[in-house]
Enzyme design. Structure first.
Site, mmCIF file in Angstrom:
data_model
loop_
_atom_site.group_PDB
_atom_site.id
_atom_site.type_symbol
_atom_site.label_atom_id
_atom_site.label_comp_id
_atom_site.label_asym_id
_atom_site.label_seq_id
_atom_site.Cartn_x
_atom_site.Cartn_y
_atom_site.Cartn_z
ATOM 1 C CB ALA A 102 -0.896 -0.012 1.236
ATOM 2 C CB SER A 103 1.192 4.223 0.795
ATOM 3 O OG SER A 103 -0.027 4.199 1.474
ATOM 4 N NE ARG A 104 2.080 4.584 -7.009
ATOM 5 C CZ ARG A 104 1.117 3.774 -7.438
ATOM 6 N NH1 ARG A 104 1.141 2.483 -7.137
ATOM 7 N NH2 ARG A 104 0.125 4.226 -8.175
ATOM 8 C CG LEU A 105 5.150 3.199 1.705
ATOM 9 C CD1 LEU A 105 4.662 3.440 3.125
ATOM 10 C CD2 LEU A 105 6.353 4.094 1.395
#
Ligand SMILES: Cc1cc2nc3c(=O)[nH]c(=O)nc-3n(C[C@H](O)[C@H](O)[C@H](O)COP(=O)(O)O)c2cc1C
Length: 222
Positions: free
Chosen positions: A194-197
């Site tokens: 999620a959230s490009r993490l």
């Protein structure tokens, strides 16, 4: 694909999957991790989970990519089969450095592999060739892969020719057809989050004084 696996895909796609990558621990084996991910990709109901891109670059410096099917893998490397006179094979003989890429979208995973190619043994190629269906065997004889067709019917005519030449019984294994093994020196496992993490766990090979392989492990920023 089981109901639970479908549910997991639905719940996790676009959100990052719930399962974490294994923590970096000493002596972790990248081939075991690959095997685990490949097994999970097979279970996830993905069409052709063994499809991978192979990128090559001949002496002209122009990179070229195409899809192939991963047929075997073990500690020695990743094997696919093709025509030894094809464009990719010609490029391999000019420059044996290659890159592979597998992408399993519903699992939000990719595996990047960099290494060098070598031909598998004639025996291994012959065994695989003879395990294929007859149509594919005749197709291997008929296709002058990556070469220009002289006219529209050329391929059909060559298929008819080889069907006539080998009407029944075993189709011989062509000299010009066989496997390439990609021997990796870098393998990266990418897990979408999620959230490009995203997680990126990497393995880089080094050899000690006795030529024994070691895999150094590290993580990269997404
Ligand atoms: C999903 C997929 C799997 C493929 N698998 C193979 C393969 O295992 N071997 C092969 O020679 N070509 C395979 N092809 C065709 C190659 O992508 C390519 O067109 C062909 O090998 C000629 O490439 P080249 O001219 O760069 O040598 C596959 C294509 C697709 C779309």
């Amino acid at each position: 694909m089981t109901f639970l696996e479908k549910l997991r895909c639905l719940l996790t796609f676009g959100q990052g999957v719930a399962l974490p990558l294994p923590e970096i621990s000493e002596n972790q084996d990248p081939f075991e991790l690959f095997n685990l991910w490949f097994t999970e990709a097979n279970k996830a109901g993905i069409l052709l989970p063994e499809a991978m891109s192979v990128s090559s670059c001949g002496s002209d410096g122009q990179p070229s990519s195409r899809m192939v099917l991963l047929k075997e893998f073990d500690q020695q490397g990743f094997v696919f089969y093709t025509n030894y006179a094809s464009k990719k094979s010609r490029q391999f003989s000019e420059n044996n450095k290659v890159a592979l890429l597998l992408h399993w979208n519903v699992l939000q995973r990719q595996v990047r592999i960099e290494g060098t190619v070598e031909k598998v043994s004639r025996e291994q190629s012959a065994n695989y060739f003879h395990s294929r269906d007859r149509g594919s065997q005749i197709g291997a004889w008929a296709s002058k892969q990556s070469h220009k067709l002289k006219h529209d019917n050329e391929l059909k005519e060559r298929v008819a020719h080889f069907n006539k030449l080998y009407p029944q019984g075993e189709v011989p294994h062509p000299e010009f057809w066989g496997g390439w093994r990609v021997k990796p020196h870098y393998i990266e496992f990418w897990q979408g989050r999620a959230s490009r993490l995203h997680d990126r766990i990497c393995f880089e090979k080094s050899s000690d004084n006795n030529d024994k392989d070691h895999w150094q492990q590290f993580k990269l920023n997404p």
